[in-house]
Design a protein around this motif. Structure first.
Motif, PDB file in Angstrom:
ATOM      1  N   UNK A 260       0.864  -1.076  -0.067  1.00 55.88           N
ATOM      2  CA  UNK A 260      -0.058  -0.004  -0.103  1.00 55.88           C
ATOM      3  C   UNK A 260       0.956   1.156   0.030  1.00 55.88           C
ATOM      4  N   UNK A 261       0.677   2.106  -0.951  1.00 52.82           N
ATOM      5  CA  UNK A 261       1.528   3.136  -1.087  1.00 52.82           C
ATOM      6  C   UNK A 261       0.681   4.457  -0.855  1.00 52.82           C
ATOM      7  N   UNK A 262       1.134   5.386   0.194  1.00 52.48           N
ATOM      8  CA  UNK A 262       0.182   6.137   0.666  1.00 52.48           C
ATOM      9  C   UNK A 262       0.317   7.439  -0.543  1.00 52.48           C
ATOM     10  N   UNK A 263      -0.686   7.943  -0.901  1.00 50.63           N
ATOM     11  CA  UNK A 263      -0.721   9.023  -1.791  1.00 50.63           C
ATOM     12  C   UNK A 263      -0.859  10.557  -1.241  1.00 50.63           C
ATOM     13  N   UNK A 264      -0.128  11.436  -1.001  1.00 46.41           N
ATOM     14  CA  UNK A 264      -0.490  12.601  -0.283  1.00 46.41           C
ATOM     15  C   UNK A 264      -1.436  13.537  -1.176  1.00 46.41           C
ATOM     16  N   UNK A 265      -2.203  14.246  -0.561  1.00 50.11           N
ATOM     17  CA  UNK A 265      -3.097  15.155  -0.993  1.00 50.11           C
ATOM     18  C   UNK A 265      -2.242  16.304  -1.817  1.00 50.11           C
ATOM     19  N   UNK A 266      -2.585  16.807  -2.746  1.00 49.80           N
ATOM     20  CA  UNK A 266      -1.789  17.824  -3.634  1.00 49.80           C
ATOM     21  C   UNK A 266      -1.337  19.100  -3.231  1.00 49.80           C
ATOM     22  N   UNK A 267      -2.124  19.420  -1.839  1.00 48.56           N
ATOM     23  CA  UNK A 267      -1.853  20.623  -1.355  1.00 48.56           C
ATOM     24  C   UNK A 267      -0.468  20.669  -0.434  1.00 48.56           C
ATOM     25  N   UNK A 268       0.112  19.285  -0.391  1.00 46.21           N
ATOM     26  CA  UNK A 268       1.144  19.372   0.476  1.00 46.21           C
ATOM     27  C   UNK A 268       2.532  19.635  -0.241  1.00 46.21           C
ATOM     28  N   UNK A 269       3.399  20.232   0.025  1.00 44.56           N
ATOM     29  CA  UNK A 269       4.717  20.470  -0.311  1.00 44.56           C
ATOM     30  C   UNK A 269       5.576  19.467   0.120  1.00 44.56           C
ATOM     31  N   UNK A 270       6.789  19.519  -0.263  1.00 41.65           N
ATOM     32  CA  UNK A 270       7.946  18.391   0.237  1.00 41.65           C
ATOM     33  C   UNK A 270       8.008  18.135   1.349  1.00 41.65           C
ATOM     34  N   UNK A 271       8.209  19.206   2.266  1.00 42.23           N
ATOM     35  CA  UNK A 271       8.337  19.057   3.590  1.00 42.23           C
ATOM     36  C   UNK A 271       6.989  18.380   4.384  1.00 42.23           C
ATOM     37  N   UNK A 272       5.804  18.775   3.728  1.00 37.59           N
ATOM     38  CA  UNK A 272       4.708  18.173   4.247  1.00 37.59           C
ATOM     39  C   UNK A 272       4.565  16.718   3.924  1.00 37.59           C
ATOM     40  N   UNK A 273       5.041  16.398   2.558  1.00 37.90           N
ATOM     41  CA  UNK A 273       5.110  14.757   2.285  1.00 37.90           C
ATOM     42  C   UNK A 273       6.126  14.179   3.215  1.00 37.90           C
ATOM     43  N   UNK A 274       7.064  14.765   3.372  1.00 34.18           N
ATOM     44  CA  UNK A 274       8.241  14.204   4.333  1.00 34.18           C
ATOM     45  C   UNK A 274       7.649  13.784   5.816  1.00 34.18           C
ATOM     46  N   UNK A 275       6.889  14.831   6.210  1.00 33.21           N
ATOM     47  CA  UNK A 275       6.165  14.562   7.365  1.00 33.21           C
ATOM     48  C   UNK A 275       5.305  13.588   7.399  1.00 33.21           C
ATOM     49  N   UNK A 276       4.470  13.456   6.466  1.00 34.49           N
ATOM     50  CA  UNK A 276       3.701  12.470   6.321  1.00 34.49           C
ATOM     51  C   UNK A 276       4.281  11.301   6.346  1.00 34.49           C
ATOM     52  N   UNK A 277       5.463  11.185   5.695  1.00 34.33           N
ATOM     53  CA  UNK A 277       6.136   9.807   5.532  1.00 34.33           C
ATOM     54  C   UNK A 277       6.790   9.461   6.912  1.00 34.33           C
ATOM     55  N   UNK A 278       7.021  10.175   7.663  1.00 35.76           N
ATOM     56  CA  UNK A 278       7.455  10.161   9.082  1.00 35.76           C
ATOM     57  C   UNK A 278       6.302   9.696  10.073  1.00 35.76           C
ATOM     58  N   UNK A 279       5.101  10.543  10.087  1.00 37.17           N
ATOM     59  CA  UNK A 279       4.098  10.077  10.426  1.00 37.17           C
ATOM     60  C   UNK A 279       3.526   8.603  10.311  1.00 37.17           C
ATOM     61  N   UNK A 280       3.884   8.084   9.091  1.00 32.53           N
ATOM     62  CA  UNK A 280       3.543   6.894   8.599  1.00 32.53           C
ATOM     63  C   UNK A 280       4.405   5.886   9.053  1.00 32.53           C
ATOM     64  N   UNK A 281       5.573   6.053   9.184  1.00 37.88           N
ATOM     65  CA  UNK A 281       6.642   5.329   9.692  1.00 37.88           C
ATOM     66  C   UNK A 281       6.571   5.045  11.388  1.00 37.88           C
ATOM     67  N   UNK A 282       6.474   6.085  11.843  1.00 39.11           N
ATOM     68  CA  UNK A 282       6.453   6.252  13.189  1.00 39.11           C
ATOM     69  C   UNK A 282       5.243   5.858  13.920  1.00 39.11           C
ATOM     70  N   UNK A 283       4.023   6.080  13.452  1.00 42.14           N
ATOM     71  CA  UNK A 283       2.776   6.027  13.776  1.00 42.14           C
ATOM     72  C   UNK A 283       1.847   4.906  13.463  1.00 42.14           C
TER      73      UNK A 283
END
Length: 289
Positions: A260-283
């Motif tokens: 399952x590959x998480x697809x970020x919403x288009x409003x996110x910038x690179x830092x926001x996507x990186x934060x989503x990645x960290x959220x997915x990995x840690x939580x």
């Protein structure tokens, strides 16, 4: 356990890829890049992501067959597969037909092209000498000097039962189109497995899940659905906290998704996507164990 990845969508500029790739290398299993016309090269993006990471698996979904001569694709895929063994997963598909028309490469029978292309590409990556005179693919004694060993998994996929049935026959794995629901996933798998040769192992199945978290998540997910012109449905997207995302991933896994590959919403910038990645990995990942 289901592999967990992130989609790097072409709504982000190419120079933001290293930021997302490094975050994914720390927290997730996979990063999947797109090759949408006329935005970013899938192979170039994959090469950058692989070079900037140490353990991350990087996939392409999907390279449009009409845009690329199969011998050149084989050379490029073999090079990356040898440089980063076990970490690169190429994929080929029809491409969006209107885009293929814009590029002057639209063919009369996309299914015939994809079948000829995928078969020849797998043979070339296996180190075989290939001669074929197909409707679209013509090769005369072509053999790679440096084939990868082992050859990488080859993904295919898209929409429609005929395309998915072909992917099940000629590819190692199935990459589903964005915006697919749980029910669509089951139907797609039935199509892909209907004529799969008995000697091939079960395919890897990659499903994209649109994710929105934090304040206003439901609103942002609804806006994403509107942009894609799809209705809300289980498996298509999820808004909420880590447990909500984990529950959606578990449900997709139960329906047959292996990644399952998480697809970020288009409003996110690179830092926001990186934060989503960290959220997915840690939580999220701990809830999937």
């Amino acid at each position: 356990m289901t592999r967990l990845g992130i989609m790097f969508t072409p709504s982000l500029p190419p120079e933001s890829l290293p930021t997302v790739a490094r975050a994914a290398d720390e927290h997730l299993d996979d990063l999947w890049v797109w090759e949408d016309c006329f935005k970013q090269s899938g192979l170039a993006s994959a090469a950058v992501a692989l070079a900037r990471t140490d353990r991350l698996r990087v996939g392409i979904g999907l390279m449009p067959a009409p845009l690329r001569a199969v011998a050149l694709t084989a050379m490029e895929v073999a090079t990356l597969a040898r440089l980063f063994p076990g970490r690169f997963v190429p994929g080929v598909g029809h491409g969006v037909q209107s885009w293929m028309g814009q590029a002057g490469v639209r063919v009369e029978s996309p299914l015939t092209l994809l079948r000829e292309y995928a078969v020849a590409l797998r043979q070339l990556l296996a180190g075989e000498e290939v001669s074929v005179q197909g409707r679209y693919v013509q090769l005369d004694g072509v053999k790679l000097d440096w084939p990868p060993d082992p050859a990488p998994l080859l993904m295919s996929g898209g929409q429609g039962p005929k395309t998915l049935a072909l992917a099940g026959k000629v590819a190692d794995g199935i990459l589903l189109a964005a915006g697919v629901s749980e029910d669509d996933l089951e139907r797609s798998l039935r199509s892909a497995l209907a004529e799969r040769p008995a000697d091939l192992p079960a395919p890897e199945v990659v499903h994209a899940l649109i994710v929105a978290t934090g304040d206003g998540a439901e609103r942002r997910l609804a806006a994403e659905y509107a942009m894609w012109d799809v209705e809300a449905a289980p498996g298509r997207g999820v808004a909420g906290d880590a447990e909500a995302v984990a529950a959606a991933v578990r449900a997709l896994s139960a329906r047959g998704a292996t990644t399952v590959a998480l697809q970020p919403t288009t409003y996110l910038d690179a830092e926001g996507v990186a934060a989503l990645v960290e959220f997915a990995g840690r939580e999220v990942r701990p809830l999937l164990a």
